[in-house]
Motif scaffolding. Structure first.
Motif, PDB file in Angstrom:
ATOM      1  N   SER A 302      90.806 -10.996  32.799  1.00 15.07           N
ATOM      2  CA  SER A 302      89.685 -10.418  32.057  1.00 15.07           C
ATOM      3  C   SER A 302      88.396 -10.794  32.781  1.00 15.07           C
ATOM      4  O   SER A 302      87.947 -11.935  32.711  1.00 15.07           O
ATOM      5  CB  SER A 302      89.668 -10.958  30.622  1.00 15.07           C
ATOM      6  OG  SER A 302      88.543 -10.463  29.925  1.00 15.07           O
ATOM      7  N   LYS A 303      87.808  -9.842  33.488  1.00 15.58           N
ATOM      8  CA  LYS A 303      86.643 -10.111  34.341  1.00 15.58           C
ATOM      9  C   LYS A 303      85.503  -9.129  34.042  1.00 15.58           C
ATOM     10  O   LYS A 303      85.063  -8.372  34.921  1.00 15.58           O
ATOM     11  CB  LYS A 303      87.026 -10.001  35.822  1.00 15.58           C
ATOM     12  CG  LYS A 303      88.112 -10.963  36.272  1.00 15.58           C
ATOM     13  CD  LYS A 303      87.592 -12.384  36.312  1.00 15.58           C
ATOM     14  CE  LYS A 303      88.650 -13.342  36.831  1.00 15.58           C
ATOM     15  NZ  LYS A 303      88.187 -14.747  36.773  1.00 15.58           N
ATOM     16  N   PRO A 304      85.005  -9.129  32.823  1.00 11.57           N
ATOM     17  CA  PRO A 304      83.905  -8.208  32.508  1.00 11.57           C
ATOM     18  C   PRO A 304      82.639  -8.608  33.255  1.00 11.57           C
ATOM     19  O   PRO A 304      82.439  -9.789  33.570  1.00 11.57           O
ATOM     20  CB  PRO A 304      83.730  -8.390  31.006  1.00 11.57           C
ATOM     21  CG  PRO A 304      84.159  -9.801  30.754  1.00 11.57           C
ATOM     22  CD  PRO A 304      85.315 -10.030  31.703  1.00 11.57           C
ATOM     23  N   ARG A 305      81.796  -7.632  33.516  1.00 11.24           N
ATOM     24  CA  ARG A 305      80.538  -7.951  34.195  1.00 11.24           C
ATOM     25  C   ARG A 305      79.673  -8.815  33.284  1.00 11.24           C
ATOM     26  O   ARG A 305      79.627  -8.606  32.069  1.00 11.24           O
ATOM     27  CB  ARG A 305      79.789  -6.692  34.609  1.00 11.24           C
ATOM     28  CG  ARG A 305      79.169  -5.869  33.488  1.00 11.24           C
ATOM     29  CD  ARG A 305      78.329  -4.750  34.099  1.00 11.24           C
ATOM     30  NE  ARG A 305      77.918  -3.745  33.135  1.00 11.24           N
ATOM     31  CZ  ARG A 305      76.745  -3.736  32.508  1.00 11.24           C
ATOM     32  NH1 ARG A 305      75.876  -4.705  32.731  1.00 11.24           N
ATOM     33  NH2 ARG A 305      76.438  -2.768  31.667  1.00 11.24           N
ATOM     34  N   VAL A 306      78.992  -9.773  33.879  1.00 10.47           N
ATOM     35  CA  VAL A 306      78.027 -10.610  33.162  1.00 10.47           C
ATOM     36  C   VAL A 306      76.635 -10.150  33.551  1.00 10.47           C
ATOM     37  O   VAL A 306      76.277 -10.149  34.731  1.00 10.47           O
ATOM     38  CB  VAL A 306      78.223 -12.100  33.501  1.00 10.47           C
ATOM     39  CG1 VAL A 306      77.153 -12.937  32.813  1.00 10.47           C
ATOM     40  CG2 VAL A 306      79.617 -12.556  33.067  1.00 10.47           C
ATOM     41  N   SER A 307      75.876  -9.736  32.563  1.00 10.83           N
ATOM     42  CA  SER A 307      74.541  -9.192  32.814  1.00 10.83           C
ATOM     43  C   SER A 307      73.498 -10.041  32.100  1.00 10.83           C
ATOM     44  O   SER A 307      73.815 -10.820  31.203  1.00 10.83           O
ATOM     45  CB  SER A 307      74.459  -7.751  32.309  1.00 10.83           C
ATOM     46  OG  SER A 307      75.495  -6.969  32.846  1.00 10.83           O
ATOM     47  N   GLY A 308      72.270  -9.862  32.488  1.00  5.92           N
ATOM     48  CA  GLY A 308      71.196 -10.583  31.826  1.00  5.92           C
ATOM     49  C   GLY A 308      69.853  -9.945  32.106  1.00  5.92           C
ATOM     50  O   GLY A 308      69.734  -9.073  32.964  1.00  5.92           O
ATOM     51  N   SER A 309      68.868 -10.375  31.352  1.00  2.00           N
ATOM     52  CA  SER A 309      67.503  -9.875  31.533  1.00  2.00           C
ATOM     53  C   SER A 309      66.544 -11.059  31.566  1.00  2.00           C
ATOM     54  O   SER A 309      66.840 -12.121  31.025  1.00  2.00           O
ATOM     55  CB  SER A 309      67.132  -8.923  30.393  1.00  2.00           C
ATOM     56  OG  SER A 309      68.036  -7.855  30.318  1.00  2.00           O
ATOM     57  N   SER A 310      65.393 -10.831  32.185  1.00  2.00           N
ATOM     58  CA  SER A 310      64.474 -11.943  32.433  1.00  2.00           C
ATOM     59  C   SER A 310      63.030 -11.459  32.340  1.00  2.00           C
ATOM     60  O   SER A 310      62.754 -10.262  32.304  1.00  2.00           O
ATOM     61  CB  SER A 310      64.721 -12.515  33.839  1.00  2.00           C
ATOM     62  OG  SER A 310      66.080 -12.844  34.034  1.00  2.00           O
ATOM     63  N   PHE A 311      62.127 -12.417  32.318  1.00  4.44           N
ATOM     64  CA  PHE A 311      60.699 -12.129  32.432  1.00  4.44           C
ATOM     65  C   PHE A 311      60.211 -12.585  33.805  1.00  4.44           C
ATOM     66  O   PHE A 311      60.655 -13.618  34.330  1.00  4.44           O
ATOM     67  CB  PHE A 311      59.906 -12.861  31.344  1.00  4.44           C
ATOM     68  CG  PHE A 311      59.971 -12.200  29.991  1.00  4.44           C
ATOM     69  CD1 PHE A 311      59.322 -10.989  29.770  1.00  4.44           C
ATOM     70  CD2 PHE A 311      60.666 -12.784  28.951  1.00  4.44           C
ATOM     71  CE1 PHE A 311      59.373 -10.374  28.518  1.00  4.44           C
ATOM     72  CE2 PHE A 311      60.725 -12.178  27.698  1.00  4.44           C
ATOM     73  CZ  PHE A 311      60.075 -10.971  27.482  1.00  4.44           C
ATOM     74  N   ALA A 312      59.276 -11.817  34.385  1.00  2.00           N
ATOM     75  CA  ALA A 312      58.759 -12.119  35.718  1.00  2.00           C
ATOM     76  C   ALA A 312      57.253 -11.874  35.758  1.00  2.00           C
ATOM     77  O   ALA A 312      56.688 -11.226  34.870  1.00  2.00           O
ATOM     78  CB  ALA A 312      59.468 -11.251  36.759  1.00  2.00           C
ATOM     79  N   ILE A 313      56.614 -12.389  36.792  1.00  2.00           N
ATOM     80  CA  ILE A 313      55.170 -12.222  36.957  1.00  2.00           C
ATOM     81  C   ILE A 313      54.916 -11.312  38.164  1.00  2.00           C
ATOM     82  O   ILE A 313      55.375 -11.624  39.273  1.00  2.00           O
ATOM     83  CB  ILE A 313      54.483 -13.589  37.184  1.00  2.00           C
ATOM     84  CG1 ILE A 313      54.707 -14.497  35.969  1.00  2.00           C
ATOM     85  CG2 ILE A 313      52.982 -13.398  37.441  1.00  2.00           C
ATOM     86  CD1 ILE A 313      54.148 -15.904  36.147  1.00  2.00           C
ATOM     87  N   PRO A 314      54.209 -10.192  37.987  1.00  3.93           N
ATOM     88  CA  PRO A 314      53.918  -9.310  39.118  1.00  3.93           C
ATOM     89  C   PRO A 314      53.158 -10.038  40.221  1.00  3.93           C
ATOM     90  O   PRO A 314      52.336 -10.931  39.951  1.00  3.93           O
ATOM     91  CB  PRO A 314      53.057  -8.208  38.481  1.00  3.93           C
ATOM     92  CG  PRO A 314      53.458  -8.196  37.040  1.00  3.93           C
ATOM     93  CD  PRO A 314      53.727  -9.637  36.703  1.00  3.93           C
ATOM     94  N   ALA A 315      53.422  -9.647  41.455  1.00  3.01           N
ATOM     95  CA  ALA A 315      52.756 -10.286  42.591  1.00  3.01           C
ATOM     96  C   ALA A 315      51.252 -10.062  42.562  1.00  3.01           C
ATOM     97  O   ALA A 315      50.490 -10.841  43.148  1.00  3.01           O
ATOM     98  CB  ALA A 315      53.339  -9.740  43.902  1.00  3.01           C
ATOM     99  N   GLY A 316      50.807  -9.016  41.886  1.00  2.07           N
ATOM    100  CA  GLY A 316      49.381  -8.713  41.857  1.00  2.07           C
ATOM    101  C   GLY A 316      48.569  -9.550  40.887  1.00  2.07           C
ATOM    102  O   GLY A 316      47.340  -9.425  40.850  1.00  2.07           O
ATOM    103  N   VAL A 317      49.210 -10.382  40.104  1.00  2.00           N
ATOM    104  CA  VAL A 317      48.469 -11.251  39.181  1.00  2.00           C
ATOM    105  C   VAL A 317      47.662 -12.259  39.998  1.00  2.00           C
ATOM    106  O   VAL A 317      48.219 -13.023  40.794  1.00  2.00           O
ATOM    107  CB  VAL A 317      49.434 -11.983  38.221  1.00  2.00           C
ATOM    108  CG1 VAL A 317      48.682 -13.031  37.403  1.00  2.00           C
ATOM    109  CG2 VAL A 317      50.117 -10.980  37.294  1.00  2.00           C
ATOM    110  N   GLY A 318      46.345 -12.264  39.792  1.00  3.03           N
ATOM    111  CA  GLY A 318      45.476 -13.109  40.597  1.00  3.03           C
ATOM    112  C   GLY A 318      45.510 -14.571  40.174  1.00  3.03           C
ATOM    113  O   GLY A 318      46.017 -14.926  39.110  1.00  3.03           O
TER     114      GLY A 318
END
Length: 441
Positions: A302-318
């Motif tokens: 039984s090898k279902p895909r493991v997925s996830g979501s995250s928060f990130a900071i855009p490179a343009g943030v000064g």
């Protein structure tokens, strides 16, 4: 999140984003709109139940940070396109949600900044409180580009009411069914007119769990060549398309574009649905009793895909906004915020300290944590969702001809053979992108 943008718009946006990053982050992460000091963040949302979760997140941010919180909510199908446009126009939020399969794409472009320096300078931030799978999903080329808020394997939902009505005992809550057992039950439960044994999306995102369970993959270990045509992957593709075409245990597909496994399952006349715990918040409105069990075990287990979501900071943030962005990202991924997220049934939280807040229903919710726990024996770990820096293009290509196999219009072997040369081109492009990104880091 699903439903990508067109290949042409994707390439155009990618080129512009790359140019912007190379120009030295000339674009601001939040150049206009809300007043300075506002905590802006973006997220996808597809139902009133999901929207309530993000409303509660906003209240939590205001209470914890004592600043104004402004969220931008977009339907999942349009989220990547909107985010791309916001990134290149300098109007992206300080913090943006990213589905895990998009993190390599944005990281390779330089559209989001690495977070390792911020993490190292913050003694209060404990990376050890996040599931290892979440940390892996949030990284690219050895660097951390995001912080997770959920992580989970695909599981099998079942309609307990329908099984009881047909005199069938519920599946084991801990031992995965074999493919043969699952197929037999799906066929048996498809007997009466208008009743079906199984539903899933006729797309690679769902198909890949069967491929992993057969010991196959979309690409080889080096991610420079497709192995979708190898025997292991083909066994899985034949099995799943056979459920649609030969066994006819699935609801008829009226339109490949609008086919929706969740909507099928909520009709109450489908016994099993392949999906993730991220649908718990929506399945809780079902008018029948239901639960979840482990994904069926193929030749490789039984090898279902493991997925996830995250928060990130855009490179343009000064630099002037980076401190606020990091505080916001930490708040959105804190134990307190993820407790809200988990209690609402939105998904399994990425933090171990928030994992017990994800409470039943379903009654067997503990199986999610057991699969993620690497000490839990043969169920442990599932299979990481292997993606490339151009995975959206891979998905789009596989969405062109492969779904026709679910309709019986073309054989699975023929469909894969026709796609493989173009898949190999995308794999080589991925290798180029990885090499270029690694050279910059």
């Amino acid at each position: 999140m699903s439903s990508p943008f067109s290949r042409r718009s994707f390439l155009t946006a990618a080129a512009v984003a790359g140019a912007a990053a190379a120009a030295g982050s000339a674009l601001s992460g939040c150049s206009s709109g809300p007043p300075a000091g506002t905590a802006t963040w973006s997220m996808w949302s597809d139902s009133p139940q999901e929207q309530q979760v993000w409303t509660d997140f906003g209240a939590y941010v205001r209470r914890e940070m004592r600043v104004r919180s402004l969220s931008t909510l977009t339907p999942a199908s349009g989220y990547p396109t909107k985010l791309d446009l916001q990134l290149v126009s300098g109007t992206a939020s300080l913090v943006t949600a990213l589905n895990g399969w998009l993190i390599p794409t944005y990281a390779a472009r330089g559209a989001h900044r690495p977070l390792d320096d911020l993490i190292a300078a913050d003694p209060d931030f404990d990376t050890g409180d996040f599931y290892p799978d979440s940390r892996s999903i949030s990284s690219f080329a050895g660097r951390t580009y995001a912080v997770g808020f959920d992580v989970a394997p695909t599981v099998l939902y079942y309609n307990r009411t329908l099984l009881e009505k047909n005199g069938i005992a519920p599946p084991s809550p801990t031992e995965p069914m074999s493919w043969d057992t699952f197929r037999g039950l799906a066929r048996e439960l498809s007997g009466p007119e208008g009743q079906y044994g199984f539903t899933c999306a006729p797309a690679i995102d769902d198909l890949v769990s069967w491929i992993y369970s057969a010991g196959g993959n979309v690409m080889n270990r080096a991610a420079d060549r497709s192995i979708l045509g190898d025997a292991e992957a083909m066994e899985a593709i034949d099995f799943v398309t056979g459920l649609f075409v030969k066994d006819r245990v699935t609801p008829p597909i009226a339109n490949l574009v609008t086919e929706n496994a969740l909507a099928n399952f909520l009709q109450g006349n489908v016994a099993f649905m392949q999906n993730g715990p991220w649908q718990v918040v929506n399945v809780r409105k079902a008018s029948f009793d239901w639960d979840i069990v482990p994904f069926p075990a193929g030749p490789a287990g039984s090898k279902p895909r493991v997925s996830g979501s995250s928060f990130a900071i855009p490179a343009g943030v000064g630099d002037d906004q980076l401190g606020l962005a990091w505080r916001l990202l930490k708040t959105l991924t804190s134990t307190g915020a993820l407790n809200i997220y988990a209690r609402a049934g939105r998904n399994n939280p990425a933090r171990l300290s928030a994992s017990t807040a994800f409470a039943p229903p379903p009654a067997n919710l503990g199986i999610v944590r057991r699969i993620l726990d690497r000490r839990a024996g043969k169920l442990a770990g599932g299979h990481p969702f292997d993606v490339t820096t151009n995975w959206n293009q891979v998905r789009q290509l596989l969405g062109q001809d492969l779904p026709r196999a679910f309709l019986g219009q073309v054989g699975a072997k023929e469909a894969v053979a026709g796609l493989t040369p173009r898949l190999n081109v995308l794999m080589r492009q991925n290798q180029d992108a990885v090499r270029q990104a690694s050279a910059k880091s």
